[in-house]
Design a protein around this motif. Structure first.
Motif, short mmCIF file in Angstrom:
data_model
loop_
_atom_site.label_atom_id
_atom_site.label_comp_id
_atom_site.label_asym_id
_atom_site.label_seq_id
_atom_site.Cartn_x
_atom_site.Cartn_y
_atom_site.Cartn_z
N VAL A 1 -2.26 -2.33 -6.73
CA VAL A 1 -3.21 -2.51 -5.63
C VAL A 1 -2.83 -1.64 -4.44
CG1 VAL A 1 -4.09 -4.19 -3.94
CG2 VAL A 1 -3.91 -4.81 -6.36
N PHE A 2 -1.53 -1.58 -4.13
CA PHE A 2 -1.05 -0.71 -3.05
C PHE A 2 -1.40 0.74 -3.35
CE2 PHE A 2 2.41 2.27 -2.06
CZ PHE A 2 2.28 2.33 -0.68
N GLY A 3 -1.20 1.18 -4.58
CA GLY A 3 -1.49 2.56 -4.93
C GLY A 3 -2.97 2.88 -4.84
N VAL A 4 -3.81 1.99 -5.34
CA VAL A 4 -5.26 2.23 -5.28
C VAL A 4 -5.72 2.24 -3.82
CG1 VAL A 4 -7.50 1.22 -5.85
CG2 VAL A 4 -5.71 1.33 -7.59
N TRP A 5 -5.22 1.31 -3.03
CA TRP A 5 -5.57 1.26 -1.61
C TRP A 5 -5.09 2.53 -0.91
CZ3 TRP A 5 -6.50 -3.80 1.06
CH2 TRP A 5 -6.78 -3.63 2.42
N GLY A 6 -3.88 2.95 -1.22
CA GLY A 6 -3.34 4.16 -0.62
C GLY A 6 -4.11 5.41 -1.02
N VAL A 7 -4.54 5.49 -2.28
CA VAL A 7 -5.36 6.63 -2.71
C VAL A 7 -6.67 6.64 -1.94
CG1 VAL A 7 -6.68 7.58 -4.64
CG2 VAL A 7 -4.31 6.89 -4.98
N ALA A 8 -7.27 5.46 -1.76
CA ALA A 8 -8.53 5.38 -1.01
C ALA A 8 -8.34 5.81 0.45
CB ALA A 8 -9.09 3.96 -1.08
N GLU A 9 -7.19 5.49 1.02
CA GLU A 9 -6.92 5.85 2.42
C GLU A 9 -6.56 7.33 2.59
OE1 GLU A 9 -6.90 3.99 5.35
OE2 GLU A 9 -7.85 2.36 4.22
N THR A 10 -5.94 7.93 1.60
CA THR A 10 -5.41 9.29 1.75
C THR A 10 -6.12 10.32 0.89
OG1 THR A 10 -3.77 8.91 0.03
CG2 THR A 10 -3.11 8.39 2.29
N ILE A 11 -7.31 10.02 0.41
CA ILE A 11 -7.97 10.87 -0.58
C ILE A 11 -8.24 12.29 -0.05
CG2 ILE A 11 -10.35 10.21 -0.05
CD1 ILE A 11 -8.86 10.69 -3.54
N GLY A 12 -8.44 12.50 1.23
CA GLY A 12 -8.72 13.84 1.76
C GLY A 12 -7.49 14.56 2.29
N ASP A 13 -6.36 13.89 2.34
CA ASP A 13 -5.13 14.47 2.90
C ASP A 13 -4.42 15.34 1.88
OD1 ASP A 13 -5.73 12.94 5.10
OD2 ASP A 13 -4.21 11.40 4.69
N PRO A 14 -3.53 16.21 2.35
CA PRO A 14 -2.67 16.95 1.41
C PRO A 14 -1.78 15.99 0.62
CG PRO A 14 -2.55 17.92 3.60
CD PRO A 14 -3.32 16.64 3.73
N LEU A 15 -1.31 16.45 -0.52
CA LEU A 15 -0.55 15.60 -1.43
C LEU A 15 0.68 15.00 -0.77
CD1 LEU A 15 -0.66 14.65 -4.39
CD2 LEU A 15 0.79 16.57 -4.97
N PHE A 16 1.45 15.80 -0.04
CA PHE A 16 2.70 15.32 0.57
C PHE A 16 2.58 15.25 2.09
CE2 PHE A 16 4.07 17.26 -3.47
CZ PHE A 16 4.66 16.15 -4.03
N ALA A 17 1.46 14.76 2.59
CA ALA A 17 1.23 14.67 4.03
C ALA A 17 2.22 13.71 4.67
CB ALA A 17 -0.19 14.20 4.30
N ARG A 18 2.56 13.99 5.91
CA ARG A 18 3.49 13.12 6.67
C ARG A 18 2.74 12.39 7.78
NH1 ARG A 18 8.91 14.36 7.15
NH2 ARG A 18 8.87 12.32 8.12
N SER A 19 1.52 11.98 7.50
CA SER A 19 0.70 11.31 8.51
C SER A 19 1.10 9.84 8.62
CB SER A 19 -0.77 11.43 8.14
OG SER A 19 -1.00 10.79 6.89
N SER A 20 0.43 9.14 9.51
CA SER A 20 0.71 7.72 9.72
C SER A 20 -0.33 6.88 8.99
CB SER A 20 0.71 7.41 11.20
OG SER A 20 1.02 6.06 11.41
N THR A 21 -0.36 7.00 7.68
CA THR A 21 -1.29 6.24 6.86
C THR A 21 -0.56 5.05 6.26
OG1 THR A 21 -2.44 8.29 6.32
CG2 THR A 21 -2.92 6.38 4.96
N TRP A 22 -1.14 3.86 6.43
CA TRP A 22 -0.51 2.63 5.95
C TRP A 22 -1.44 1.92 4.98
CZ3 TRP A 22 4.31 0.82 7.78
CH2 TRP A 22 4.88 1.61 8.78
N ALA A 23 -0.87 1.31 3.95
CA ALA A 23 -1.62 0.50 2.99
C ALA A 23 -0.77 -0.72 2.65
CB ALA A 23 -1.92 1.31 1.73
#
Length: 158
Positions: free
Chosen positions: A27-49
């Motif tokens: 669930v964490f992974g699916v939520w995280g993919v939904a949150e970061t789908i447009g970001d670069p693969l190894f982005a260092r942004s402040s995205t939380w799931a």
């Protein structure tokens, strides 16, 4: 030779624990993919799931790892035993390595300290479940119980 109990009575509880961890990771992974789908693969942004910081690479790895843990927990063979031992070691090693690079550019999975703590807890739980969910024939389990009831062992219990 290490001693792993065979056919432990609490084996269904341990499989349930590893399955629940697998579901959370999925669930964490699916939520995280939904949150970061447009970001670069190894982005260092402040995205939380689900309370953990993530990036697309970590989310995709979590989806795969969650599916693998669920498959291992659903099998009544020793596959789950070996998968839990391996997954526990992987979680512990990964959390220690990522903690060592937490505040550097080498933090390619975008871990935070909360992610490190959760990874360590999951690693310890999976390692513990892997120690007690080994399956074997009833004769082998009975032989181990008899070995523990050996007269020499009884002297040491008093």
């Amino acid at each position: 030779m290490p001693h792993f109990p065979v056919n432990h009575p609490a084996r269904p509880l341990y499989r349930l624990l590893s399955g629940l961890i697998g579901v959370y990771i999925l669930v964490f992974g699916v939520w995280g993919v939904a949150e970061t789908i447009g970001d670069p693969l190894f982005a260092r942004s402040s995205t939380w799931a689900l309370g953990l910081r993530t990036n697309l690479a970590f989310s995709l790895a979590s989806v795969v790892f969650g599916i693998v843990l669920i498959i291992g927990a659903s099998r009544r063979t020793n596959l789950g035993h070996y998968m839990n031992l391996t997954a526990g070691a992987v979680f512990l090693v990964t959390s220690i390595l990522m903690m060592s690079v937490l505040q550097t550019e080498a933090n390619f999975l975008n871990f935070s300290m909360s992610t490190v703590v959760v990874s360590m807890l999951f690693g310890l739980i999976l390692l513990g479940t892997g120690l007690y969910d080994k399956v074997g024939p009833p004769e082998r389990a009975e032989a181990e119980r008899e070995r523990r009831r050996h007269p020499v062992a009884d002297v040491h219990r008093r």
